[in-house]
Write an enzyme that holds these catalytic residues in place. Structure first.
Site, PDB file in Angstrom:
ATOM      1  N   HIS A  11      -7.373  -0.721   4.089  1.00 25.11           N
ATOM      2  CA  HIS A  11      -7.956  -0.070   5.272  1.00 25.11           C
ATOM      3  C   HIS A  11      -9.140  -0.859   5.813  1.00 25.11           C
ATOM      4  CE1 HIS A  11      -5.506   3.431   4.555  1.00 25.11           C
ATOM      5  NE2 HIS A  11      -6.070   3.661   3.387  1.00 25.11           N
TER       6      HIS A  11
ATOM      7  N   HIS B 249     -10.740   3.651  -5.740  1.00 27.80           N
ATOM      8  CA  HIS B 249     -10.659   4.499  -4.543  1.00 27.80           C
ATOM      9  C   HIS B 249     -11.865   5.418  -4.456  1.00 27.80           C
ATOM     10  CE1 HIS B 249      -9.168   7.441  -1.641  1.00 27.80           C
ATOM     11  NE2 HIS B 249      -8.179   6.609  -1.357  1.00 27.80           N
TER      12      HIS B 249
ATOM     13  N   HIS C 255       0.853  -1.198   0.000  1.00 29.08           N
ATOM     14  CA  HIS C 255       0.000   0.000   0.000  1.00 29.08           C
ATOM     15  C   HIS C 255       0.887   1.246   0.000  1.00 29.08           C
ATOM     16  CE1 HIS C 255      -4.024   1.787   1.589  1.00 29.08           C
ATOM     17  NE2 HIS C 255      -3.323   2.725   0.969  1.00 29.08           N
TER      18      HIS C 255
ATOM     19  N   ASP D 285       0.782   2.666   3.676  1.00 30.30           N
ATOM     20  CA  ASP D 285       0.059   3.895   3.312  1.00 30.30           C
ATOM     21  C   ASP D 285       1.020   5.080   3.346  1.00 30.30           C
ATOM     22  OD1 ASP D 285      -2.086   5.297   2.407  1.00 30.30           O
ATOM     23  OD2 ASP D 285      -3.254   5.194   4.240  1.00 30.30           O
TER      24      ASP D 285
ATOM     25  N   HIS E 131      -6.448  13.907   2.065  1.00 30.88           N
ATOM     26  CA  HIS E 131      -7.616  13.848   1.187  1.00 30.88           C
ATOM     27  C   HIS E 131      -8.156  15.227   0.828  1.00 30.88           C
ATOM     28  CE1 HIS E 131      -7.675   9.530   1.151  1.00 30.88           C
ATOM     29  NE2 HIS E 131      -7.411   9.562   2.438  1.00 30.88           N
TER      30      HIS E 131
ATOM     31  N   HIS F  69     -10.534   0.822  -1.964  1.00 32.07           N
ATOM     32  CA  HIS F  69     -10.710   1.693  -0.799  1.00 32.07           C
ATOM     33  C   HIS F  69     -12.159   2.153  -0.879  1.00 32.07           C
ATOM     34  CE1 HIS F  69      -9.302   5.401   1.654  1.00 32.07           C
ATOM     35  NE2 HIS F  69     -10.602   5.555   1.429  1.00 32.07           N
TER      36      HIS F  69
ATOM     37  N   HIS G 110       1.808   4.993  -1.712  1.00 32.42           N
ATOM     38  CA  HIS G 110       1.575   6.176  -2.538  1.00 32.42           C
ATOM     39  C   HIS G 110       2.942   6.631  -3.048  1.00 32.42           C
ATOM     40  CE1 HIS G 110      -2.613   7.125  -0.991  1.00 32.42           C
ATOM     41  NE2 HIS G 110      -2.187   6.221  -0.107  1.00 32.42           N
TER      42      HIS G 110
ATOM     43  N   LYS H 196      -6.571  -0.228  -8.715  1.00 31.25           N
ATOM     44  CA  LYS H 196      -7.043   0.268  -7.425  1.00 31.25           C
ATOM     45  C   LYS H 196      -8.302   1.094  -7.676  1.00 31.25           C
ATOM     46  CE  LYS H 196      -7.059   2.116  -3.188  1.00 31.25           C
ATOM     47  NZ  LYS H 196      -5.972   2.999  -2.784  1.00 31.25           N
TER      48      LYS H 196
END
Length: 573
Positions: A278, A225, A140, A366, A326, A252, A142, A223
């Site tokens: 998550h 999201h 996971h 993450d 976010h 997600h 980024h 993915k």
């Protein structure tokens, strides 16, 4: 026959069957279950006056081409989710693991394992007082900054799986690399980074053509999201393409429950294999009962390291993390409510318990998007220790050791992420034929700071002293790139994983890639039952008012520890 005491033997060759090793300053102890080196008295060992000498432990005439090892790790304690806790010599040739057993010269030594012959072509790592694990896989990530690679290697992670294009808002929140041009640029960029990569494409599309376009451009999976809309329609479309092209899908889910509840998302999966990020919900996903996914046999659940183990400060730091990652504004009430809906102490505590029970199968970082990429191995072992202190021994553990518990947590950061992504035949465990991504740890620093990190059988990263010193050990000691991180050796010891569609369309030649390029496979037949030591399917109930979690009718909670092992004793900050 000459005999020596167990203490003398341990001093010379390290621990053997029945000996126990404490892991760092934790309360975790592993006990060696098997010794694969055949018989005592013929140990292979490097050094002055030792046995790895010509005509003794080193075969005189065998060439590398004929099978002589390139590297042997002698007398090492292996902690591996597949092998267990064993003592062995480990042989490496042409960047692959040849096997575990007894290495040496069959002309002078008894019981040498087939293929583990040492000779003039063989170098050595003295593993007598070290622990060997498979390189970790962070499932996971980024891709916000290339410097993440340095932090990951410094905690024994040798494979990154995720997406992004750098510190843009989309990547800060979502682990996807969106579209063919971005994928090409990222595939070109990672050529110079000494770690394995898999890149996820954006799976948020109800149209099929854009999804296929991602795969043909080099995405290794998808993915879906919530920031781009994790609707049932998008999930179904993405899974349909994944089924056809044999790639993994991570999801997600929808925190706000706008397009449906957790039951609707589970229905959209339609029994198909999917990796839920998550799974506890603190990092995002259906509030408040996303945890129900851990009871589904087609769902491969993971969670991330910022809430592992759940300590006294875990909840307090989450709000600011969510706001930044976010693109939320603390002046907007609806944004604040969104962030607060994720922060539920009860479900965060239950996350650690469910990991300990083997109901959540994987741990990722993450990275820079709420989690810490340099702490994935660390948080796994810390959680194992915290749960032992809170919950006592596991039923599966033998009296006097914590082997099963330790192996359960090792599996969460090695073989299970690899199986989920479709690369478990290449990496993830210490087995014959697999890529030699290996990590050596001193027991006192296990899970915290590795001694050596091997990529494809060559040292890529190490805790190294002053290069101008008379020895490798004088200060300042810190992590530095080694020879596998330079020149064209980097490309021969690091893998870029892509879809079979991209591989068959010659993505390496199209983009001029020099790294090893390998296709993923077998992703659509993986279920919870395949998760090594982490396949428990509980019935989960979450109280909608208090958020209390019941696992098979029992309240899943522990008191957050006030102090955590492998922590401030090991770090200045």
């Amino acid at each position: 026959m000459t005999q020596i005491s167990r203490q003398q033997y341990a001093d010379l060759y390290g621990p053997t069957i029945g000996d126990k090793i404490r892991l760092g300053d934790s309360d975790l102890y592993v006990e060696i279950e098997k010794d694969l080196r055949a018989t005592y008295g013929d140990e292979l060992q490097y050094g002055g006056g030792k046995t790895l000498r010509d005509g003794m432990g080193s075969e005189n005439f065998l060439t590398q081409e004929a099978g002589c090892l390139d590297l042997v790790i002698t007398n090492v304690t292996v902690i591996d989710a597949i092998q267990g806790v064993v003592k062995a010599d480990v042989g490496i040739r042409n960047g692959r693991i040849v096997g575990l057993g007894k290495a040496g010269n069959p002309s002078t030594m008894d019981g040498v394992t087939r293929g583990l012959v040492t000779g003039a072509s063989t170098d050595a790592i003295s593993g007598e007082h070290l622990i060997l694990t498979a390189g970790g896989m962070d499932t996971h990530v980024h891709y916000i900054a290339p410097q993440q690679v340095e932090a990951a290697l410094s905690n024994g992670i040798t494979t990154l799986w995720g997406g992004g294009i750098g510190p843009v808002d989309g990547t800060n929140g979502v682990t996807t690399t969106n579209g063919p041009w971005n994928l090409e640029m990222m595939l070109r960029s990672i050529e110079g980074l000494p770690i394995n990569f898999g890149i996820q494409g954006k799976g948020n599309s109800t149209g099929i053509a854009p999804l296929i376009e991602h795969l043909e451009a080099g995405a290794a999976g998808f993915k879906v999201h919530e920031d781009y809309g994790a609707t049932p329609a998008a999930i179904r479309a993405c899974l349909s393409v994944a089924d056809e092209y044999d790639v993994s899908v991570a999801v997600h889910t929808d925190t706000l429950n706008e397009s449906g509840y957790v039951e609707d998302t589970i229905a959209a999966f339609d029994g198909r294999s999917v990796h839920t990020y998550h799974s506890e919900g603190a990092g995002g996903g259906h509030a408040p009962d996303l945890l129900k996914v851990v009871g589904q046999n087609n769902i491969l659940p993971s969670s991330t390291n910022p809430t592992l183990p759940c300590g006294k400060n875990s909840v307090a730091e989450l709000f600011d993390m969510i706001m930044v990652c976010h693109n939320l504004n603390p002046k907007i009430p609806s944004d604040v409510a969104f962030a607060e809906s994720r922060v539920r102490a009860e479900t965060i505590v239950a996350e650690s318990v469910l990991h300990d029970m083997g109901a959540i199968s994987m741990i990722g970082s993450d990275s820079q998007a709420m989690g810490r990429i340099g702490e994935t191995f660390l948080r796994a072992i810390q959680t194992a220790d915290a749960m032992k202190k809170a919950r006592g021994p596991l039923p599966e553990d033998a009296p006097g050791n914590d082997n099963f518990r330790v192996l359960r947590y090792i599996a969460k950061v090695t073989i299970n992420p690899a199986l989920t992504a479709g690369v478990g035949d290449v990496i993830g465990s210490i087995e014959s034929g697999k890529f030699a991504d290996l990590v050596l740890w001193e027991p006192a620093f296990f899970g915290v700071k590795p001694k050596l990190v091997l990529k494809g059988g060559l040292v890529a990263w190490a805790n190294m002293g002053d290069p101008n010193a008379s020895l490798p050990t004088p200060q300042p000691m810190y992590y530095r790139p080694m020879f596998a991180a330079y020149g064209s050796a980097l490309q021969k010891t690091s893998i870029t994983f892509v879809s079979r569609a991209a591989y068959d369309k010659g993505v390496a030649d199209r983009f001029g890639l020099q790294r090893l390029v390998m296709p993923v496979s077998g992703t659509r037949v993986i279920g919870k039952a395949h998760m090594v030591r982490n396949s428990y399917l509980p019935n989960i109930e979450v109280d909608p008012q208090t958020f209390a979690v019941k696992v098979d009718g029992v309240h899943a909670t522990v008191k957050p520890p006030q102090s955590i092992s492998l922590n401030q004793l090991y770090f200045f900050s």
